[in-house]
Design a protein around this motif. Structure first.
Motif: not given
Length: 336
Positions: A210, A213-214, A217, A276, A278
């Motif tokens: 979690k 995730r950014d 990206n 993406e 997320r």
């Protein structure tokens, strides 16, 4: 319902539950819906109780957990390498994990209590070594070369396969058969203890992914751009590599080498959910679970009462899709 609606997490979860129920009903010895409900309510006869609760239920649930792990690690691999062809089975991770697990089997370390854990540890270190080696080979000053990545993965997979074959020549017949069947991929030995390992690994990997995730990206823009955005690129890659190796270590230990789930599922999700992460990662986990539950159902029923190794079923389903995907990206794979 729209195509994107069919791919929502709630819809995928519902389809997964339906697939699990179908897998409980169908098999070499089919059960009726009423018989399944009777067992679940504690009113089933002894034969149905043993068949459903001791054999079929742990296997079906473990298939879901393993499928989720395969798809999640596949999506993370593709995100880290910024390429939809970077599946763990194609870039040497599965081969390295198979070698590590086979070494544990050949040395007899997996005998007795904690056998699945010891195989998982061996597979983890094998997968980690393969991931690190392939990445370092493919890494250049301009970034990661996709063609070199795939070629290095093929080479590492071939080397690992050759070393496993050498191991097979040195063990007795019973160990040889165990290693050979394990390498083909199967969930026939599923139990509640192995199910506990698989579900725990999936839960931990989901939680650990979690915060990344950014970062994934940002990697889509390039490693240099991710660094400019404030992310520690080297640290993030080290964490991702460790998580991927750990996830593959568990899947290889519990189910053998199962190819193409980690390649096909993230690409399918990316077609309608976009890149993406997320949105991508949770959908990949659910769809991967759904795909492997259905694949295991096919392995149990197509030639019943005989069972087709699960790795063969996923390869038969995944190879055509991979060839289409490879065709689409062939311009990127031309060796200059």
């Amino acid at each position: 319902m729209s195509y994107s609606g069919l791919g929502s997490p709630s819809a995928l979860a519902l389809l997964l539950l339906l697939a699990i129920f179908a897998a409980l009903v169908l098999g070499a010895v089919p059960l009726s819906v009423n018989e399944v409900f009777a067992v679940m309510m504690g009113n089933g006869d002894s034969l149905h109780n043993a068949l459903l609760l001791q054999l079929r239920l742990p296997r079906v649930l473990q298939a879901a957990a393993i499928g989720g792990l395969l798809a999640l690690t596949g999506a993370m691999s593709q995100g880290m390498f910024r390429n939809p062809l970077a599946d763990p089975s194609l870039i040497g991770v599965t081969g390295g994990a198979s070698l590590g697990g086979a070494l544990v089997l050949a040395l007899g370390i997996s005998a007795g209590v904690g056998g699945d854990v010891s195989i998982a540890v061996g597979a983890f270190w094998g997968g980690l070594a393969a991931t690190t080696l392939v990445y370092r080979i493919a890494r250049t000053t301009e970034g990661t070369s996709v063609s070199t990545l795939l070629l290095a993965g093929v080479a590492i997979t071939a080397l690992a396969g050759a070393m496993v074959s050498i191991l097979e020549m040195t063990v007795d017949n019973s160990t040889l058969r165990r290693v050979a069947l394990w390498r083909l991929g199967s969930l026939a030995g599923a139990s509640y203890s192995s199910l506990g390992i698989a579900t725990t690994a999936l839960a931990l990997l989901t939680l650990a992914s979690k915060p990344l995730r950014d970062v994934l990206n940002a990697f889509l823009l390039g490693e240099a751009e991710a660094g400019h955005l404030g992310y520690n690129v080297d640290r993030s890659k080290a964490i991702l590599t460790t998580l991927i190796a750990a996830g593959m270590g568990v899947t290889v230990a519990l189910a053998g080498a199962i190819a193409f789930v980690g390649l096909v599922v993230p690409h399918m999700v990316r077609l309608y959910a976009g890149p993406e992460h997320r949105a991508l990662l949770p959908r990949c986990t659910l769809l991967g679970a759904l795909v492997l539950v259905l694949a295991d159902l096919l392995s149990r029923t197509l030639l019943a009462p005989a069972q087709i190794p699960l790795g063969i079923v996923t390869a038969l389903l995944g190879v055509p899709y991979f060839l289409i995907l490879l065709r689409r990206y062939q311009a990127r794979l031309v060796i200059s």
